[in-house]
Design a protein around this motif. Structure first.
Motif, PDB file in Angstrom:
ATOM      1  N   THR A   1       0.905 -17.780  -0.734  1.00 47.32           N
ATOM      2  CA  THR A   1       2.254 -17.266  -0.955  1.00 47.32           C
ATOM      3  C   THR A   1       2.213 -15.744  -0.946  1.00 47.32           C
ATOM      4  O   THR A   1       1.269 -15.132  -1.429  1.00 47.32           O
ATOM      5  CB  THR A   1       2.870 -17.808  -2.261  1.00 47.32           C
ATOM      6  OG1 THR A   1       4.231 -17.396  -2.329  1.00 47.32           O
ATOM      7  CG2 THR A   1       2.162 -17.309  -3.482  1.00 47.32           C
ATOM      8  N   SER A   2       3.238 -15.152  -0.361  1.00 49.45           N
ATOM      9  CA  SER A   2       3.254 -13.686  -0.251  1.00 49.45           C
ATOM     10  C   SER A   2       3.335 -13.005  -1.616  1.00 49.45           C
ATOM     11  O   SER A   2       2.970 -11.846  -1.745  1.00 49.45           O
ATOM     12  CB  SER A   2       4.410 -13.241   0.635  1.00 49.45           C
ATOM     13  OG  SER A   2       5.640 -13.684   0.116  1.00 49.45           O
ATOM     14  N   ALA A   3       3.774 -13.712  -2.639  1.00 47.98           N
ATOM     15  CA  ALA A   3       3.884 -13.121  -3.979  1.00 47.98           C
ATOM     16  C   ALA A   3       2.546 -13.099  -4.730  1.00 47.98           C
ATOM     17  O   ALA A   3       2.406 -12.369  -5.714  1.00 47.98           O
ATOM     18  CB  ALA A   3       4.917 -13.879  -4.810  1.00 47.98           C
ATOM     19  N   HIS A   4       1.565 -13.867  -4.277  1.00 45.28           N
ATOM     20  CA  HIS A   4       0.300 -14.015  -4.999  1.00 45.28           C
ATOM     21  C   HIS A   4      -0.326 -12.682  -5.380  1.00 45.28           C
ATOM     22  O   HIS A   4      -0.565 -12.399  -6.558  1.00 45.28           O
ATOM     23  CB  HIS A   4      -0.690 -14.849  -4.180  1.00 45.28           C
ATOM     24  CG  HIS A   4      -2.027 -15.005  -4.816  1.00 45.28           C
ATOM     25  ND1 HIS A   4      -3.048 -14.089  -4.631  1.00 45.28           N
ATOM     26  CD2 HIS A   4      -2.514 -15.945  -5.648  1.00 45.28           C
ATOM     27  CE1 HIS A   4      -4.103 -14.463  -5.321  1.00 45.28           C
ATOM     28  NE2 HIS A   4      -3.809 -15.600  -5.953  1.00 45.28           N
ATOM     29  N   ASP A   5      -0.618 -11.851  -4.396  1.00 50.93           N
ATOM     30  CA  ASP A   5      -1.300 -10.581  -4.667  1.00 50.93           C
ATOM     31  C   ASP A   5      -0.445  -9.626  -5.494  1.00 50.93           C
ATOM     32  O   ASP A   5      -0.966  -8.842  -6.288  1.00 50.93           O
ATOM     33  CB  ASP A   5      -1.736  -9.915  -3.364  1.00 50.93           C
ATOM     34  CG  ASP A   5      -2.827 -10.712  -2.645  1.00 50.93           C
ATOM     35  OD1 ASP A   5      -3.449 -11.589  -3.286  1.00 50.93           O
ATOM     36  OD2 ASP A   5      -3.037 -10.464  -1.449  1.00 50.93           O
ATOM     37  N   HIS A   6       0.872  -9.716  -5.335  1.00 53.36           N
ATOM     38  CA  HIS A   6       1.777  -8.847  -6.098  1.00 53.36           C
ATOM     39  C   HIS A   6       1.793  -9.221  -7.580  1.00 53.36           C
ATOM     40  O   HIS A   6       1.847  -8.347  -8.449  1.00 53.36           O
ATOM     41  CB  HIS A   6       3.171  -8.879  -5.498  1.00 53.36           C
ATOM     42  CG  HIS A   6       3.202  -8.375  -4.085  1.00 53.36           C
ATOM     43  ND1 HIS A   6       3.001  -7.053  -3.755  1.00 53.36           N
ATOM     44  CD2 HIS A   6       3.360  -9.031  -2.915  1.00 53.36           C
ATOM     45  CE1 HIS A   6       3.061  -6.908  -2.450  1.00 53.36           C
ATOM     46  NE2 HIS A   6       3.268  -8.099  -1.915  1.00 53.36           N
ATOM     47  N   ILE A   7       1.741 -10.513  -7.874  1.00 50.79           N
ATOM     48  CA  ILE A   7       1.668 -10.947  -9.279  1.00 50.79           C
ATOM     49  C   ILE A   7       0.397 -10.405  -9.919  1.00 50.79           C
ATOM     50  O   ILE A   7       0.433  -9.862 -11.025  1.00 50.79           O
ATOM     51  CB  ILE A   7       1.732 -12.489  -9.387  1.00 50.79           C
ATOM     52  CG1 ILE A   7       3.145 -12.973  -9.037  1.00 50.79           C
ATOM     53  CG2 ILE A   7       1.318 -12.965 -10.780  1.00 50.79           C
ATOM     54  CD1 ILE A   7       3.263 -14.468  -8.864  1.00 50.79           C
ATOM     55  N   LEU A   8      -0.718 -10.518  -9.209  1.00 47.32           N
ATOM     56  CA  LEU A   8      -1.983 -10.031  -9.756  1.00 47.32           C
ATOM     57  C   LEU A   8      -1.979  -8.506  -9.880  1.00 47.32           C
ATOM     58  O   LEU A   8      -2.517  -7.956 -10.845  1.00 47.32           O
ATOM     59  CB  LEU A   8      -3.148 -10.513  -8.901  1.00 47.32           C
ATOM     60  CG  LEU A   8      -3.310 -12.036  -8.795  1.00 47.32           C
ATOM     61  CD1 LEU A   8      -4.559 -12.395  -8.012  1.00 47.32           C
ATOM     62  CD2 LEU A   8      -3.311 -12.701 -10.155  1.00 47.32           C
ATOM     63  N   SER A   9      -1.347  -7.826  -8.935  1.00 44.31           N
ATOM     64  CA  SER A   9      -1.274  -6.370  -8.979  1.00 44.31           C
ATOM     65  C   SER A   9      -0.329  -5.880 -10.077  1.00 44.31           C
ATOM     66  O   SER A   9      -0.660  -4.967 -10.833  1.00 44.31           O
ATOM     67  CB  SER A   9      -0.805  -5.846  -7.614  1.00 44.31           C
ATOM     68  OG  SER A   9      -0.551  -4.466  -7.671  1.00 44.31           O
ATOM     69  N   HIS A  10       0.846  -6.502 -10.181  1.00 42.84           N
ATOM     70  CA  HIS A  10       1.839  -6.089 -11.183  1.00 42.84           C
ATOM     71  C   HIS A  10       1.448  -6.532 -12.601  1.00 42.84           C
ATOM     72  O   HIS A  10       1.929  -5.962 -13.573  1.00 42.84           O
ATOM     73  CB  HIS A  10       3.209  -6.662 -10.856  1.00 42.84           C
ATOM     74  CG  HIS A  10       3.799  -6.133  -9.585  1.00 42.84           C
ATOM     75  ND1 HIS A  10       4.741  -6.837  -8.881  1.00 42.84           N
ATOM     76  CD2 HIS A  10       3.600  -4.991  -8.884  1.00 42.84           C
ATOM     77  CE1 HIS A  10       5.102  -6.151  -7.807  1.00 42.84           C
ATOM     78  NE2 HIS A  10       4.401  -5.027  -7.783  1.00 42.84           N
ATOM     79  N   GLN A  11       0.637  -7.593 -12.692  1.00 41.89           N
ATOM     80  CA  GLN A  11       0.198  -8.139 -13.983  1.00 41.89           C
ATOM     81  C   GLN A  11       1.355  -8.642 -14.848  1.00 41.89           C
ATOM     82  O   GLN A  11       1.274  -8.661 -16.077  1.00 41.89           O
ATOM     83  CB  GLN A  11      -0.644  -7.120 -14.760  1.00 41.89           C
ATOM     84  CG  GLN A  11      -2.035  -6.900 -14.174  1.00 41.89           C
ATOM     85  CD  GLN A  11      -2.894  -8.146 -14.332  1.00 41.89           C
ATOM     86  OE1 GLN A  11      -3.247  -8.532 -15.440  1.00 41.89           O
ATOM     87  NE2 GLN A  11      -3.239  -8.772 -13.218  1.00 41.89           N
ATOM     88  N   CYS A  12       2.460  -9.029 -14.179  1.00 42.19           N
ATOM     89  CA  CYS A  12       3.589  -9.605 -14.906  1.00 42.19           C
ATOM     90  C   CYS A  12       4.261 -10.640 -14.016  1.00 42.19           C
ATOM     91  O   CYS A  12       4.117 -10.616 -12.787  1.00 42.19           O
ATOM     92  CB  CYS A  12       4.585  -8.532 -15.331  1.00 42.19           C
ATOM     93  SG  CYS A  12       5.494  -7.780 -13.961  1.00 42.19           S
TER      94      CYS A  12
END
Length: 175
Positions: free
Chosen positions: A69-80
């Motif tokens: 999913t395109s959101a995967h890395d963003h969740i880990l980067s944003h940490q929220c």
């Protein structure tokens, strides 16, 4: 005394191939959520049913995030992240957030959102939204299991029917 005669169960081979597993899991009713995150890389989100409570002390959720999913890395980067539980009438959001044919901007334009205290987008009109900080990530071959501590909870008192995924279609719950 009344006896209820049950129909014989349909049996399947003992091995579990992916299609048989998916068919079996389609019989497990699941709440439908939009998992969203926001931060330096913008807003991102996807539809998920693999969400569950871990503990109430401290309040903690488990969210399974597909690595594709395109959101995967963003969740880990944003940490929220926010877990937005969909209500009746929000089926179109489920479909849009699970389709690659919509850009993130197009997905988010389909509803009203507010930024939570972590920066994660909270869906207005959701049955309930849990705003969380990522506390632990467990990697599996296809998914990251995200353990997230709940920092804020809000719900809409007007929403009284929850949206559920059951046997590859939408169903509603009533209180």
């Amino acid at each position: 005394m009344t006896l209820i005669k049950e129909a014989p169960a349909t049996t399947h081979p003992t091995h579990s191939d992916a299609l048989t597993f998916r068919e079996g899991m389609s019989r497990l009713p699941s709440g439908i959520t939009l998992i969203t995150t926001g931060g330096a890389a913008g807003q991102h989100g996807f539809t998920a049913t693999a969400v569950c409570s871990v503990s109430d002390a401290p309040p903690t959720l488990l969210v399974c995030v597909n690595r594709n999913t395109s959101a995967h890395d963003h969740i880990l980067s944003h940490q929220c992240l926010a877990v937005n539980v969909l209500a009746e009438g929000q089926e179109h959001l489920c479909s849009a957030f699970s389709s690659r044919k919509y850009s993130m901007a197009e997905r988010f334009a389909l509803a009203r959102w507010e930024n939570g205290i972590t920066g994660a987008p909270l869906l207005q009109g959701a049955l309930v939204s849990f705003e969380c900080r990522v506390s632990r990530v467990i990697d599996t071959p296809t998914h990251s299991i995200v353990i997230a501590t709940v920092e804020h909870i809000q719900w809409d008192n007007a929403a009284d029917s929850g949206l559920v995924w059951f046997q590859k279609g939408f169903a509603l719950t009533k209180k």
